[in-house]
Design an enzyme around this catalytic site. Structure first.
Site, PDB file in Angstrom:
ATOM      1  N   GLU A   1      -2.540   7.717  -4.399  1.00 35.13           N
ATOM      2  CA  GLU A   1      -2.911   7.070  -5.659  1.00 35.13           C
ATOM      3  C   GLU A   1      -4.202   7.645  -6.241  1.00 35.13           C
ATOM      4  O   GLU A   1      -5.149   7.840  -5.475  1.00 35.13           O
ATOM      5  CB  GLU A   1      -3.103   5.583  -5.345  1.00 35.13           C
ATOM      6  CG  GLU A   1      -2.809   4.683  -6.487  1.00 35.13           C
ATOM      7  CD  GLU A   1      -2.692   3.237  -6.021  1.00 35.13           C
ATOM      8  OE1 GLU A   1      -1.921   2.951  -5.089  1.00 35.13           O
ATOM      9  OE2 GLU A   1      -3.395   2.422  -6.611  1.00 35.13           O
TER      10      GLU A   1
ATOM     11  N   ARG B   1       0.853  -1.188   0.000  1.00 28.28           N
ATOM     12  CA  ARG B   1       0.000   0.000   0.000  1.00 28.28           C
ATOM     13  C   ARG B   1       0.889   1.239   0.000  1.00 28.28           C
ATOM     14  O   ARG B   1       1.885   1.301   0.739  1.00 28.28           O
ATOM     15  CB  ARG B   1      -0.910   0.022   1.222  1.00 28.28           C
ATOM     16  CG  ARG B   1      -2.125  -0.890   1.106  1.00 28.28           C
ATOM     17  CD  ARG B   1      -3.101  -0.405   0.027  1.00 28.28           C
ATOM     18  NE  ARG B   1      -4.278  -1.249  -0.078  1.00 28.28           N
ATOM     19  CZ  ARG B   1      -4.418  -2.272  -0.938  1.00 28.28           C
ATOM     20  NH1 ARG B   1      -3.450  -2.579  -1.771  1.00 28.28           N
ATOM     21  NH2 ARG B   1      -5.545  -2.971  -0.971  1.00 28.28           N
TER      22      ARG B   1
ATOM     23  N   HIS C   1      -0.463  -0.046 -10.103  1.00 23.32           N
ATOM     24  CA  HIS C   1      -1.188  -0.965  -9.208  1.00 23.32           C
ATOM     25  C   HIS C   1      -1.707  -2.204  -9.964  1.00 23.32           C
ATOM     26  O   HIS C   1      -2.915  -2.464  -9.983  1.00 23.32           O
ATOM     27  CB  HIS C   1      -2.340  -0.219  -8.513  1.00 23.32           C
ATOM     28  CG  HIS C   1      -2.719  -0.821  -7.185  1.00 23.32           C
ATOM     29  ND1 HIS C   1      -3.212  -0.104  -6.145  1.00 23.32           N
ATOM     30  CD2 HIS C   1      -2.670  -2.115  -6.737  1.00 23.32           C
ATOM     31  CE1 HIS C   1      -3.461  -0.896  -5.101  1.00 23.32           C
ATOM     32  NE2 HIS C   1      -3.139  -2.132  -5.448  1.00 23.32           N
TER      33      HIS C   1
END
Ligand code: DGY
Length: 329
Positions: free
Chosen positions: A267, A238, A285
């Site tokens: 993000e 993360r 991602h």
């Protein structure tokens, strides 16, 4: 009564087919994220929500859907879901661990190798027409075999990364708040190290910890300053685990050799300067993004929703620490 559900993104056909016979579906059948306003509107009156990590499931959303019984996220991570608020309202939260372990570990390795051996830089160099002749000192990278790999977070994915590291003859360290027992530790081929010790000794540090409340900036200025000079940081976990601005500084100064990132602090935005750095390999991602794995993730999420809404049984993967009462344990 057929349960009403909202699906917030286009699903692989197989997962949609699982849900179709059993649910009245409001389908946001697009490849792009549902706008927040639309999400809040369409979740009203639903009993089930099948969502992605791009949808924040917070008290505001929950207040729009008082009849919600289940939230199923197509992800292993559930930091976008307010578990406390869901539990208080008796909403079961399910997620998709297990099915993406190997694919994510493969990708952590793809980033690690790309950084160490400057694969992306080489690709750009060649496409720019700069490759004129083989060179002895051209695009020199760092060896991977025989080096020390530090794995932070030694759950399913961390251990899958370790299995691959054995093939590269690496010295493997791990840090986790739970240490393995002696047998499991021996089998994993990894040795336990304290977090600072791991940072000091590793040539490659790879993050596989969940983002828990208060867990942001596990890697900040201080941690970066004790990492081995010239070492590499890989993050497929993360974004907020890393202070991205501090990371940019460490990469700019050459204190770190490189970074391979799949996730970002804010993000999909990147910290200023990150995209300009040649020693950063940046992916959007996609660590779990294989056809096989994404199909399995979506199917597992669909099954989790059906378990709660249709079969009235406990799903295989419940995220709530204390599952709400109506779900048998
Ligand atoms: C997850 O599942 O949490 C990932 O970040 C996407 O695969």
């Amino acid at each position: 009564m057929t349960p009403k559900i909202l699906i917030t993104r286009r699903l692989p056909e197989k997962a949609f087919e699982l849900l179709k016979p059993h649910c009245e579906i409001d389908y946001y059948d697009r490849e792009t994220a549902i706008p927040r306003r639309e999400l809040l509107k369409r979740v009203a009156g639903k009993e089930g929500l099948l969502c992605l990590l791009t949808e924040k499931v917070d008290p505001e959303l929950l207040s729009r859907a008082p009849g919600l019984k289940a939230v199923s996220t197509v992800s292993v991570g559930f930091d976008h879901v307010d578990l406390g608020a869901c539990s208080e309202r008796g909403i079961v939260v399910t997620h998709t661990p297990g099915v993406l372990t190997e694919t994510t570990a493969d990708f952590a390795w793809a980033l690690l190798l790309s950084c160490a051996r400057r694969v992306v830089e080489g690709d750009r160099f060649l496409r720019a027409g700069r490759y004129k002749a083989w060179g002895l000192t051209m695009l020199l990278g760092s060896d991977v075999h025989g080096k020390t790999l530090g794995i932070v977070g030694f759950g399913r994915i961390g251990r899958a990364v370790a299995r691959r590291a054995k093939g590269f003859g690496m010295n493997i360290l791990y840090y986790d708040h739970r240490r393995l027992d002696a047998v499991a530790e021996r089998e994993s081929g990894a040795s336990f190290a304290s977090f600072p010790d791991l940072l000091r000794r590793s040539d490659f540090v790879t993050l596989h910890a969940a983002l828990e409340a208060g867990g942001a900036h596990l890697i900040g200025e201080k941690e970066l300053s004790i990492m081995k000079p010239g070492s590499f940081l890989i993050n497929t976990a993360r974004g907020p685990l890393v202070d991205e601005k501090a990371l940019v500084r460490a990469l700019q100064s050459g204190r770190l050799g490189g970074a391979g990132l799949d996730v970002y602090e804010k993000e999909p935005r990147l910290a200023p300067g990150l995209s300009k750095l040649p020693n950063a390999v940046l992916a959007p991602h996609i660590a779990s993004a294989s056809v096989e794995t994404r199909t399995k993730m979506a199917a597992l999420a669909a099954e989790g929703l059906l378990d709660v809404l249709v079969y009235h049984r406990r799903p295989a993967h419940v995220a709530n620490p204390q599952p709400p009462a109506p779900i048998p344990s």
